[in-house]
Design an enzyme around this catalytic site. Structure first.
Site, PDB file in Angstrom:
ATOM      1  N   ASP A  40       0.097  71.709 -43.994  1.00 27.54           N
ATOM      2  CA  ASP A  40      -1.159  71.015 -43.752  1.00 27.54           C
ATOM      3  C   ASP A  40      -2.257  71.867 -44.396  1.00 27.54           C
ATOM      4  O   ASP A  40      -2.736  72.845 -43.827  1.00 27.54           O
ATOM      5  CB  ASP A  40      -1.388  70.868 -42.241  1.00 27.54           C
ATOM      6  CG  ASP A  40      -2.654  70.087 -41.921  1.00 27.54           C
ATOM      7  OD1 ASP A  40      -3.577  70.070 -42.766  1.00 27.54           O
ATOM      8  OD2 ASP A  40      -2.716  69.491 -40.833  1.00 27.54           O
ATOM      9  N   GLU A 118      -0.402  85.508 -21.709  1.00 27.21           N
ATOM     10  CA  GLU A 118      -0.908  85.878 -20.385  1.00 27.21           C
ATOM     11  C   GLU A 118      -0.068  86.987 -19.742  1.00 27.21           C
ATOM     12  O   GLU A 118      -0.441  87.504 -18.685  1.00 27.21           O
ATOM     13  CB  GLU A 118      -0.896  84.646 -19.458  1.00 27.21           C
ATOM     14  CG  GLU A 118      -1.861  83.529 -19.870  1.00 27.21           C
ATOM     15  CD  GLU A 118      -1.299  82.592 -20.952  1.00 27.21           C
ATOM     16  OE1 GLU A 118      -0.226  82.894 -21.539  1.00 27.21           O
ATOM     17  OE2 GLU A 118      -1.938  81.567 -21.228  1.00 27.21           O
ATOM     18  N   GLU A 133      -4.818  79.211 -33.853  1.00 28.90           N
ATOM     19  CA  GLU A 133      -4.757  77.778 -34.165  1.00 28.90           C
ATOM     20  C   GLU A 133      -4.088  77.135 -32.959  1.00 28.90           C
ATOM     21  O   GLU A 133      -2.874  77.161 -32.811  1.00 28.90           O
ATOM     22  CB  GLU A 133      -3.973  77.554 -35.460  1.00 28.90           C
ATOM     23  CG  GLU A 133      -4.259  76.213 -36.061  1.00 28.90           C
ATOM     24  CD  GLU A 133      -3.489  75.088 -35.387  1.00 28.90           C
ATOM     25  OE1 GLU A 133      -3.908  74.633 -34.280  1.00 28.90           O
ATOM     26  OE2 GLU A 133      -2.477  74.667 -35.959  1.00 28.90           O
ATOM     27  N   GLU A 142      -1.550  69.718 -25.106  1.00 26.45           N
ATOM     28  CA  GLU A 142      -0.844  71.017 -25.085  1.00 26.45           C
ATOM     29  C   GLU A 142      -1.606  72.094 -24.333  1.00 26.45           C
ATOM     30  O   GLU A 142      -1.040  73.124 -23.979  1.00 26.45           O
ATOM     31  CB  GLU A 142      -0.549  71.580 -26.491  1.00 26.45           C
ATOM     32  CG  GLU A 142       0.385  70.745 -27.309  1.00 26.45           C
ATOM     33  CD  GLU A 142       0.760  71.410 -28.623  1.00 26.45           C
ATOM     34  OE1 GLU A 142       0.398  72.566 -28.855  1.00 26.45           O
ATOM     35  OE2 GLU A 142       1.434  70.750 -29.411  1.00 26.45           O
ATOM     36  N   HIS A 282      -2.040  66.845 -40.129  1.00 26.33           N
ATOM     37  CA  HIS A 282      -0.887  66.492 -39.295  1.00 26.33           C
ATOM     38  C   HIS A 282      -1.322  66.042 -37.906  1.00 26.33           C
ATOM     39  O   HIS A 282      -0.516  65.520 -37.149  1.00 26.33           O
ATOM     40  CB  HIS A 282       0.111  67.658 -39.218  1.00 26.33           C
ATOM     41  CG  HIS A 282      -0.309  68.766 -38.313  1.00 26.33           C
ATOM     42  ND1 HIS A 282      -1.323  69.649 -38.637  1.00 26.33           N
ATOM     43  CD2 HIS A 282       0.104  69.137 -37.085  1.00 26.33           C
ATOM     44  CE1 HIS A 282      -1.487  70.510 -37.640  1.00 26.33           C
ATOM     45  NE2 HIS A 282      -0.630  70.209 -36.685  1.00 26.33           N
TER      46      HIS A 282
HETATM   47  N1  SAH Z   1      -0.723  80.578 -35.739  1.00 28.58           N
HETATM   48  C1  SAH Z   1       0.390  79.835 -36.311  1.00 28.58           C
HETATM   49  C2  SAH Z   1       1.087  78.939 -35.304  1.00 28.58           C
HETATM   50  C3  SAH Z   1       0.199  77.921 -34.587  1.00 28.58           C
HETATM   51  S1  SAH Z   1       1.098  76.883 -33.454  1.00 28.58           S
HETATM   52  C4  SAH Z   1      -0.111  79.032 -37.500  1.00 28.58           C
HETATM   53  O1  SAH Z   1      -1.327  78.879 -37.630  1.00 28.58           O
HETATM   54  O2  SAH Z   1       0.694  78.544 -38.290  1.00 28.58           O
HETATM   55  C5  SAH Z   1       0.790  77.600 -31.902  1.00 28.58           C
HETATM   56  C6  SAH Z   1       1.746  78.736 -31.521  1.00 28.58           C
HETATM   57  O3  SAH Z   1       1.256  79.277 -30.308  1.00 28.58           O
HETATM   58  C7  SAH Z   1       3.178  78.314 -31.267  1.00 28.58           C
HETATM   59  O4  SAH Z   1       4.048  79.083 -32.064  1.00 28.58           O
HETATM   60  C8  SAH Z   1       3.401  78.588 -29.763  1.00 28.58           C
HETATM   61  O5  SAH Z   1       4.684  79.075 -29.460  1.00 28.58           O
HETATM   62  C9  SAH Z   1       2.343  79.647 -29.489  1.00 28.58           C
HETATM   63  N2  SAH Z   1       1.838  79.677 -28.105  1.00 28.58           N
HETATM   64  C10 SAH Z   1       1.210  78.699 -27.438  1.00 28.58           C
HETATM   65  N3  SAH Z   1       0.843  79.089 -26.208  1.00 28.58           N
HETATM   66  C11 SAH Z   1       1.244  80.382 -26.086  1.00 28.58           C
HETATM   67  C12 SAH Z   1       1.149  81.351 -25.036  1.00 28.58           C
HETATM   68  N4  SAH Z   1       0.564  81.069 -23.883  1.00 28.58           N
HETATM   69  N5  SAH Z   1       1.685  82.570 -25.251  1.00 28.58           N
HETATM   70  C13 SAH Z   1       2.301  82.868 -26.428  1.00 28.58           C
HETATM   71  N6  SAH Z   1       2.413  81.985 -27.452  1.00 28.58           N
HETATM   72  C14 SAH Z   1       1.881  80.766 -27.300  1.00 28.58           C
END
Ligand code: SAH
Length: 344
Positions: A40, A118, A133, A142, A282
């Site tokens: 994307d 956390e 992101e 989400e 996306h």
């Molecule tokens: N930063 C990457 C992925 C973005 S997608 C990019 O820009 O391509 C979001 C990611 O956050 C996912 O891989 C998911 O596993 C992670 N994620 C979401 N909530 C989370 C949390 N509370 N602790 C750790 N990872 C988390």
């Protein structure tokens, strides 16, 4: 003896998590979802531009990448001169991220921690910049913004920066008779039977799809803006008014929503939109079919309220409500309605 690199065990235990949480993190394990995000270009190039064009902000800084996935944002930050980047992700994709960081010669600059944001322990007590992101469909699906706000409150230095830091949800009315018939009207008569119980279900599910600009009947309006520097988790449950003005005589079958993102902390702010007027992302748009078909004339208004809150059983799902009144002088066309949706 061959050298072994010891990979610490994950800080968070999947077996102790709610089923929905396990499902959520597992969905990010496979490289396919990361491929979609990386490809994307509107998304990824906006982050790259925001980081590369602000080397003066990143130079010698400690950066936290919340939900680092394949570590793309972490590597952008290193290239922009960051002193050190900590990437955190619960999903197993972080194992691949470690390899990616290594083959790009950045292992000494990036620390990757597997676990829930956390729950992990960071090697620094505070950070200068948070990059993340976190955006889902309809922006808030989400509920990952909760995690970014948690990280902000725990780790971001006073005066620290968040990339991106502004998000706005927009709405508009669309003409979509043909598809609405196919998706919703279909249940009125299925081989001669009344399937209306399924019609209610179909109406209650927002559809994530691309909407053509020519289907948009009203002016777009900004409904709610979140400033990540100050917003609190409880503000993400919102109840906001909207007023949509018809641009032409047409029918309104559905209301749609999308969001814009801004990196306002940049020297020269960088923005991108996920709306129907611009390049594909996306996230597409979110379509909310309404019960009625509104016959609107140019200049007439559809006013109402958009309400969204996390679902009580699964906080990653959203309960959304749209209340609308079609304001017209013509009493035969005046309509009021209320529709509820679950995004899951
Ligand atoms: N930063 C990457 C992925 C973005 S997608 C990019 O820009 O391509 C979001 C990611 O956050 C996912 O891989 C998911 O596993 C992670 N994620 C979401 N909530 C989370 C949390 N509370 N602790 C750790 N990872 C988390």
């Amino acid at each position: 003896m061959a050298e072994t690199t010891s990979v610490p065990p994950p800080a968070s235990d999947l077996s102790k998590m709610a089923h929905s949480e396990v499902h959520y993190f597992n969905s990010y394990n496979h490289h396919g979802i990361h491929e979609e995000m990386l490809k994307d270009e509107v998304r990824t190039k906006s982050y790259r531009d925001a980081i590369y064009q602000n080397k003066h902000l990143f130079k010698d800084k400690v950066v936290l990448d919340v939900g680092c996935g394949t570590s793309i944002l972490s590597m952008f930050a290193v290239k922009a001169g960051a002193k050190h980047v900590i990437g955190v992700d619960m999903s197993t994709i972080i194992e691949k991220a470690r390899e990616v960081v290594a083959v790009n010669g950045m292992s000494d600059k990036i620390t990757l921690l597997q676990g829930k944001m956390e729950e992990v322990t960071l090697p620094f007590p505070e950070v200068d910049i948070i990059i993340s992101e976190w955006m889902g469909y309809f922006l808030l699906y989400e509920s990952m913004m909760d995690t970014v706000l948690w990280a902000r409150d725990k780790y971001l230095k006073k005066g620290g920066l968040i990339f991106p830091d502004k998000a706005t949800i927009f709405m508009a009315g669309i003409e979509d008779g043909e598809y609405k018939d196919e998706k919703i009207g279909f249940w009125d008569n299925v081989y001669g039977f009344d399937y209306s119980p399924l019609k209610a279900t179909a109406l209650s599910e927002p559809l994530v799809d691309t909407v053509e600009m020519k289907a948009v009947v009203t002016d777009p309006v900004a409904v709610v803006t979140f400033d990540l520097n100050t917003v609190r988790v409880e503000d993400l449950a919102f109840h906001s008014p909207f007023e949509l003005v018809a641009r032409r005589d047409d029918f309104v079958h559905a209301l749609i929503s999308w969001f814009d993102i801004e990196f306002a902390a940049c020297h020269k702010p960088i923005r991108f939109s996920t709306g129907p007027h611009t390049k594909y992302t996306h996230w597409k748009q979110t379509v909310f079919y309404i019960k009625d078909v509104l016959t609107v004339e140019q200049g007439e208004k559809v006013v109402g309220w958009l309400t969204s809150k996390p679902n009580e059983k699964n906080r990653r799902d959203l309960d959304i409500k749209i209340e609308y009144t079609f304001e017209t002088e013509d009493p035969t066309r005046k309509t009021t309605g209320e529709c509820t949706y679950t995004m899951c």
